[in-house]
Write a protein that holds these residues in place. Structure first.
Motif, short mmCIF file in Angstrom:
data_model
loop_
_atom_site.label_atom_id
_atom_site.label_comp_id
_atom_site.label_asym_id
_atom_site.label_seq_id
_atom_site.Cartn_x
_atom_site.Cartn_y
_atom_site.Cartn_z
N GLU A 130 50.88 20.89 120.89
CA GLU A 130 51.04 22.05 119.84
C GLU A 130 50.02 21.83 118.63
N ILE A 131 49.55 20.68 118.44
CA ILE A 131 48.44 20.62 117.30
C ILE A 131 47.07 20.91 118.13
N ASP A 132 47.03 20.76 119.26
CA ASP A 132 45.68 21.13 119.87
C ASP A 132 45.50 22.58 120.06
N ALA A 133 46.92 23.20 120.27
CA ALA A 133 46.59 24.82 120.23
C ALA A 133 46.45 25.35 118.97
N ILE A 134 47.24 24.88 117.83
CA ILE A 134 46.90 25.31 116.53
C ILE A 134 45.40 24.99 116.22
N LEU A 135 44.76 23.94 116.47
CA LEU A 135 43.62 23.64 116.27
C LEU A 135 42.38 24.73 116.85
N GLN A 136 42.86 24.83 118.10
CA GLN A 136 41.94 25.83 119.05
C GLN A 136 42.13 27.45 118.26
N GLY A 137 42.93 27.80 117.55
CA GLY A 137 43.29 28.83 116.99
C GLY A 137 42.41 28.88 115.78
N VAL A 138 42.49 27.91 114.81
CA VAL A 138 41.56 27.54 113.75
C VAL A 138 40.34 27.61 114.36
N ILE A 139 39.90 27.00 115.28
CA ILE A 139 38.25 26.91 115.53
C ILE A 139 38.09 28.47 115.82
N ALA A 140 38.79 29.20 116.58
CA ALA A 140 38.39 30.62 116.89
C ALA A 140 38.66 31.53 115.70
N GLU A 141 39.25 31.24 114.84
CA GLU A 141 39.28 32.00 113.64
C GLU A 141 37.87 31.71 112.86
N ILE A 142 37.50 30.48 112.51
CA ILE A 142 36.43 30.09 111.93
C ILE A 142 35.22 30.83 112.72
N ALA A 143 34.84 30.72 113.99
CA ALA A 143 34.00 31.23 114.62
C ALA A 143 33.95 32.82 114.44
N ALA A 144 35.12 33.54 114.28
CA ALA A 144 35.03 35.08 114.12
C ALA A 144 34.63 35.24 112.91
N VAL A 145 35.13 34.37 111.84
CA VAL A 145 34.60 34.54 110.29
C VAL A 145 33.18 34.46 110.16
N ASP A 146 32.56 33.51 110.90
CA ASP A 146 31.36 33.11 110.97
C ASP A 146 30.40 34.32 111.70
N THR A 147 30.93 34.72 112.52
CA THR A 147 30.20 36.00 113.30
C THR A 147 30.02 37.32 112.48
N VAL A 148 31.32 37.44 111.59
CA VAL A 148 31.38 38.64 110.58
C VAL A 148 30.28 38.33 109.53
N LEU A 149 30.03 37.00 109.12
CA LEU A 149 29.50 36.63 107.99
C LEU A 149 27.79 36.93 108.48
N ALA A 150 27.62 36.68 109.50
CA ALA A 150 26.23 36.91 110.20
C ALA A 150 25.83 38.22 110.02
N VAL A 151 26.77 39.00 110.40
CA VAL A 151 26.02 40.58 110.49
C VAL A 151 26.58 41.20 109.36
N LEU A 152 27.02 40.90 108.23
CA LEU A 152 27.43 41.42 107.01
C LEU A 152 26.17 41.69 106.30
N PRO A 153 25.92 42.94 105.90
CA PRO A 153 24.76 43.62 104.99
C PRO A 153 25.22 42.59 103.75
N GLU A 154 23.68 42.73 103.13
CA GLU A 154 23.97 42.20 101.50
C GLU A 154 24.77 43.19 100.83
N GLY A 155 25.50 42.66 99.86
CA GLY A 155 26.40 43.54 99.05
C GLY A 155 27.51 42.94 98.47
N PRO A 156 28.43 43.64 97.72
CA PRO A 156 29.55 42.92 97.18
C PRO A 156 30.74 42.23 98.07
N ALA A 157 30.68 42.51 99.28
CA ALA A 157 31.62 41.92 100.15
C ALA A 157 31.22 40.45 100.45
#
Length: 86
Positions: free
Chosen positions: A47-74
């Motif tokens: 169960e912990i491994d499954a939760i950890l994999q979910g968190v890792i995927a979420e971090i990767a998704a946020v990192d992907t969004v951050l990489a393509v976000l234009p400069e601005g207030p967001a």
């Protein structure tokens, strides 16, 4: 171990057999308890491994969004939300 050198009657033998049976029963219970603990720990680890994999995927998704976000207030707000994972 049980000493049989002092056994003189059937009753003495019955007492030792009773003691041995109780000890066997206690050991069987201990074995079952330990097997259940191992099973519970194994299930929890999965169960912990499954939760950890979910968190890792979420971090990767946020990192992907951050990489393509234009400069601005967001952009400044995003790293603060992601900081809980760092």
């Amino acid at each position: 171990m049980y000493s049989v050198s002092n056994l003189t009657t059937v009753a003495d033998c019955d007492v030792l057999l009773g003691m041995a049976q109780k000890e066997k029963s206690d050991l069987n219970f201990k074995k079952l308890s330990e097997e259940r603990l191992v099973t519970n720990y194994s299930n929890t680890a999965v169960e912990i491994d499954a939760i950890l994999q979910g968190v890792i995927a979420e971090i990767a998704a946020v990192d992907t969004v951050l990489a393509v976000l234009p400069e601005g207030p967001a952009l400044p707000r995003m790293p603060k939300k992601n900081a809980k994972y760092g």
